[in-house]
Design an enzyme around this catalytic site. Structure first.
Site, PDB file in Angstrom:
ATOM      1  N   ASP A 316     -21.882   3.719  36.598  1.00 66.75           N
ATOM      2  CA  ASP A 316     -22.575   3.898  37.865  1.00 66.75           C
ATOM      3  C   ASP A 316     -23.106   5.335  38.035  1.00 66.75           C
ATOM      4  OD1 ASP A 316     -23.592   2.932  40.220  1.00 66.75           O
ATOM      5  OD2 ASP A 316     -21.691   2.798  41.283  1.00 66.75           O
ATOM      6  N   LYS A 365     -19.382  -2.203  43.746  1.00 68.19           N
ATOM      7  CA  LYS A 365     -19.819  -0.901  44.253  1.00 68.19           C
ATOM      8  C   LYS A 365     -18.683  -0.227  45.021  1.00 68.19           C
ATOM      9  CE  LYS A 365     -23.884   1.007  44.128  1.00 68.19           C
ATOM     10  NZ  LYS A 365     -24.378   1.556  42.879  1.00 68.19           N
ATOM     11  N   LYS A 413     -32.352   5.244  51.450  1.00 70.99           N
ATOM     12  CA  LYS A 413     -30.979   4.876  51.815  1.00 70.99           C
ATOM     13  C   LYS A 413     -30.387   5.911  52.769  1.00 70.99           C
ATOM     14  CE  LYS A 413     -27.263   5.372  49.164  1.00 70.99           C
ATOM     15  NZ  LYS A 413     -26.481   5.126  47.969  1.00 70.99           N
ATOM     16  N   LYS A 489     -20.609   8.028  38.667  1.00 73.61           N
ATOM     17  CA  LYS A 489     -19.765   7.895  39.866  1.00 73.61           C
ATOM     18  C   LYS A 489     -18.318   7.568  39.515  1.00 73.61           C
ATOM     19  CE  LYS A 489     -21.690   5.245  42.763  1.00 73.61           C
ATOM     20  NZ  LYS A 489     -22.801   5.261  43.666  1.00 73.61           N
TER      21      LYS A 489
HETATM   22  P1  NAD Z   1     -33.542  -2.834  41.514  1.00 71.70           P
HETATM   23  O1  NAD Z   1     -32.937  -4.072  42.102  1.00 71.70           O
HETATM   24  O2  NAD Z   1     -34.802  -2.309  42.084  1.00 71.70           O
HETATM   25  O3  NAD Z   1     -33.787  -3.042  39.969  1.00 71.70           O
HETATM   26  C1  NAD Z   1     -32.977  -3.831  39.154  1.00 71.70           C
HETATM   27  C2  NAD Z   1     -33.844  -4.590  38.168  1.00 71.70           C
HETATM   28  O4  NAD Z   1     -32.970  -5.257  37.267  1.00 71.70           O
HETATM   29  C3  NAD Z   1     -34.713  -5.654  38.806  1.00 71.70           C
HETATM   30  O5  NAD Z   1     -36.051  -5.488  38.417  1.00 71.70           O
HETATM   31  C4  NAD Z   1     -34.147  -6.978  38.271  1.00 71.70           C
HETATM   32  O6  NAD Z   1     -35.135  -7.945  38.100  1.00 71.70           O
HETATM   33  C5  NAD Z   1     -33.527  -6.516  36.963  1.00 71.70           C
HETATM   34  N1  NAD Z   1     -32.440  -7.332  36.422  1.00 71.70           N
HETATM   35  C6  NAD Z   1     -31.403  -7.938  37.037  1.00 71.70           C
HETATM   36  N2  NAD Z   1     -30.599  -8.541  36.160  1.00 71.70           N
HETATM   37  C7  NAD Z   1     -31.122  -8.305  34.929  1.00 71.70           C
HETATM   38  C8  NAD Z   1     -30.739  -8.640  33.620  1.00 71.70           C
HETATM   39  N3  NAD Z   1     -29.667  -9.386  33.380  1.00 71.70           N
HETATM   40  N4  NAD Z   1     -31.498  -8.196  32.596  1.00 71.70           N
HETATM   41  C9  NAD Z   1     -32.606  -7.451  32.820  1.00 71.70           C
HETATM   42  N5  NAD Z   1     -33.015  -7.109  34.052  1.00 71.70           N
HETATM   43  C10 NAD Z   1     -32.293  -7.529  35.096  1.00 71.70           C
HETATM   44  O7  NAD Z   1     -32.373  -1.759  41.590  1.00 71.70           O
HETATM   45  P2  NAD Z   1     -32.465  -0.165  41.415  1.00 71.70           P
HETATM   46  O8  NAD Z   1     -32.596   0.450  42.764  1.00 71.70           O
HETATM   47  O9  NAD Z   1     -33.436   0.162  40.367  1.00 71.70           O
HETATM   48  O10 NAD Z   1     -30.997   0.139  40.903  1.00 71.70           O
HETATM   49  C11 NAD Z   1     -30.624  -0.280  39.613  1.00 71.70           C
HETATM   50  C12 NAD Z   1     -29.123  -0.210  39.425  1.00 71.70           C
HETATM   51  O11 NAD Z   1     -28.714   1.137  39.518  1.00 71.70           O
HETATM   52  C13 NAD Z   1     -28.337  -0.997  40.466  1.00 71.70           C
HETATM   53  O12 NAD Z   1     -27.286  -1.690  39.841  1.00 71.70           O
HETATM   54  C14 NAD Z   1     -27.801   0.084  41.347  1.00 71.70           C
HETATM   55  O13 NAD Z   1     -26.568  -0.265  41.980  1.00 71.70           O
HETATM   56  C15 NAD Z   1     -27.599   1.205  40.369  1.00 71.70           C
HETATM   57  N6  NAD Z   1     -27.534   2.501  41.037  1.00 71.70           N
HETATM   58  C16 NAD Z   1     -28.620   2.986  41.723  1.00 71.70           C
HETATM   59  C17 NAD Z   1     -28.515   4.191  42.384  1.00 71.70           C
HETATM   60  C18 NAD Z   1     -29.674   4.796  43.140  1.00 71.70           C
HETATM   61  O14 NAD Z   1     -29.505   5.769  43.829  1.00 71.70           O
HETATM   62  N7  NAD Z   1     -30.863   4.268  43.014  1.00 71.70           N
HETATM   63  C19 NAD Z   1     -27.317   4.896  42.357  1.00 71.70           C
HETATM   64  C20 NAD Z   1     -26.241   4.379  41.646  1.00 71.70           C
HETATM   65  C21 NAD Z   1     -26.380   3.185  40.971  1.00 71.70           C
END
Ligand code: NAD
Length: 533
Positions: A316, A365, A413, A489
């Site tokens: 994470d 999470k 966020k 994280k």
């Molecule tokens: P998002 O939902 O915009 O993007 C995720 C993408 O993954 C989507 O396009 C979805 O279609 C694709 N997806 C889902 N399952 C899949 C699979 N099995 N194979 C391939 N693609 C798949 O999310 P995001 O905002 O880009 O965040 C991505 C990840 O990062 C999340 O898990 C989130 O919790 C983690 N994260 C984000 C942040 C942040 O600040 N943005 C911080 C910590 C963790």
């Protein structure tokens, strides 16, 4: 051609008996100093800490030839995937765009490697501290040189997915279209049980069938073909796809490497897509980083990575709220102030928030957000006394995590935290923080750091004191890249070792290690020049 930037014009030359620059490697003699402590609880109720300084000698070798490197993102079409793509392309092409603030230029703000500095030492004449860019200490991949690719269960091309993400200024989105309209994610694995049902609408780009061995084999082929088609020598894979639910750890299924491989062969239902990606990377000896909170690295996956000496990192990304928490809680506890409770509320409106709005993914999470102050509590038995000498602290910090999906706020966020602490003589202190994150713009440089540092880790080898100089005795670093934990994280730790969460310790560990690789001592801030006559 893009104008050379300040940081690209800097080089460091070390004059030290501890370092030797060869054509293809930097060889350093590393004296690792620590203190071994024996805690003796005596019959009279007193405790004696018997401390003994120890020094171990290592020889480290860092390859100087930076390979042409590919980055494959799982979840390429998501907010982070598209924003990372935009960051690399706009920097590479030196795009400029207008928003209401005026003309904008690309940069790497938010990146430890590309936008922060390390104290190299001080100028003996002026007494001034001298800082150099973090990324100039050792040869590292430049993000502009990364070849981009990846998978997504949504088949949208990256230009359309960038519009869907609603992260970037329109003028920048518009200019990126010619560069991204032919970027189409590879088909991925979709096992609906592992992510929220509300994601189903996006799904139109998946590998057929339910044969997990066939899926694994296809991922391995994808990685090989990506390498071949792009002429890259190294590939790093990051999971930046949706947060999955936790996998259940089942004896006989995912508890050992062999059981996990067998569970894949028999398409066991508890093998998640992210674990399949991890296994594919391990078998291809390609570093794999988990940017989401789920327990991708089940015990069998870690054992498999150890067996193949592959590199893994997770879990994470440490972006907004948790980054602040691991800095503030460290400050409070190290100042002798006792946090009693931390309440963390979040609301977000992007697709990540939508996916986290169901209990099973939220729980992943929650677990990764909750554990981040545990080691601080354990570090201070004056504030958090143990019931008995060897037990865990009797009272921990009350810590609650709430995440709500509020579509209107999109990628902006909102994190609100209440830190409630005990002061001397029964006093109370309350710090309330509101943190508006622009989630993907915080996450993207962090993802980039993880990639650049993971690639560096693959070029570092070492011998210990006994076997110095014997070429064949050089070993790679340990499988779990815990030096990347500044950006993570819930950092994974080696078995029997505790994870470090406090952000300044994480940064010091990495920066001092990098200085050690060029024969320089760690920064300890003793600064005797300022203290003595
Ligand atoms: P998002 O939902 O915009 O993007 C995720 C993408 O993954 C989507 O396009 C979805 O279609 C694709 N997806 C889902 N399952 C899949 C699979 N099995 N194979 C391939 N693609 C798949 O999310 P995001 O905002 O880009 O965040 C991505 C990840 O990062 C999340 O898990 C989130 O919790 C983690 N994260 C984000 C942040 C942040 O600040 N943005 C911080 C910590 C963790």
């Amino acid at each position: 051609p893009t104008a050379a930037r300040h940081e690209d014009l800097i080089s460091i030359k070390v004059d030290s008996p501890h370092v030797k620059y060869e054509d293809d490697a930097i060889i350093s003699q590393y004296s690792y100093r620590d203190t071994h402590v024996n805690v003796v609880n005596k019959a009279d109720g007193t405790t004696e800490y018997q401390a003994k300084p120890v020094t171990s000698q290592y020889q480290f070798k860092t390859g100087r030839k930076v390979p042409k490197t590919g980055l494959m993102m799982v979840g390429w079409g998501g907010n982070n995937g598209t924003t990372l793509t935009a960051s690399v392309l706009s920097n590479r092409e030196n795009l400029t765009w207008n928003n209401k603030e005026g003309l904008q230029k690309p940069n790497f703000y938010g990146s430890l490697v590309r936008a922060s500095t390390i104290r190299l030492g001080s100028d003996p004449v002026t007494g001034k501290d001298i800082y150099v860019p973090f990324g100039s200490v050792l040869p590292m991949v430049h993000p502009n040189d990364l070849v981009l690719g990846g998978w997504d269960i949504s088949g949208m091309t990256i230009d359309a997915a960038t519009t869907r993400a609603k992260v970037l200024d329109y003028d920048l989105q518009r200019q990126l279209v010619p560069l991204t309209k032919n970027m189409k994610p590879l088909r991925s694995i979709y096992y609906p049980d592992f992510i929220a049902a509300n994601q189903e609408d996006r799904v139109d780009n998946i590998l057929p069938g339910s044969d997990k061995q066939a899926h694994l084999d296809q991922l391995r082929t994808d990685i090989r073909e990506f390498k071949q088609n792009n002429g890259v020598e190294q590939v790093i894979v990051v999971w930046t796809a949706n947060t999955e639910r936790y996998s259940e750890i089942i004896p006989g299924v995912n508890d050992t490497a062999d059981n996990l491989l067998n569970a894949i062969k028999t398409s066991h239902s508890e093998v998640s897509p992210s674990t399949l990606f991890a296994v594919a990377c391990i078998l291809e000896r390609v570093p794999y980083i988990n940017g989401a909170p789920q327990n991708t690295f089940v015990p069998g996956a870690i054992e498999l990575a150890e067996r193949h000496k592959a590199f893994i990192g997770g879990d994470d990304l440490k972006t907004g709220q948790t980054r602040f928490k691991t800095a503030l809680a460290e400050m409070l506890v190290n100042a002798g102030i006792k946090p009693l409770s931390i309440a963390s509320y979040n609301h977000l409106g992007n697709n990540d928030g939508h996916n986290l709005s169901v209990p099973s993914t939220f729980q992943s999470k929650e677990i990764s957000k909750r554990g981040v102050v545990d080691d601080l509590v354990e570090s201070n038995a004056l504030l958090y006394p143990r019931a008995s000498k060897n037990s865990l602290p009797s009272k921990e910090i009350d810590h609650c995590i709430v995440i709500k999906y509020l579509p209107a706020v999109g990628d902006g966020k909102v994190a609100m935290d209440d830190y409630y602490s005990e002061l001397t003589l029964g006093g109370r202190n309350r710090i309330m923080v509101s943190n508006i994150c622009e989630d993907s713009l915080l996450a993207t440089p962090i993802l980039m750091d993880l990639v650049l540092l993971a690639e560096l880790m693959t070029r570092i080898t070492y011998t210990d004191g006994d076997s110095a100089n014997a070429e064949e005795s050089y070993k790679t670093m340990y499988t779990i890249m815990s030096l990347l934990s500044f950006s993570l994280k819930a950092p994974l730790a080696k078995k029997g070792r505790e994870a470090v969460n406090a952000i300044s310790r994480q940064r010091n560990g990495l920066a001092n290690f990098m200085k050690g690789l060029i024969g320089l001592p760690p920064n300890d801030d003793v600064l005797l020049e300022s203290r003595l006559w």
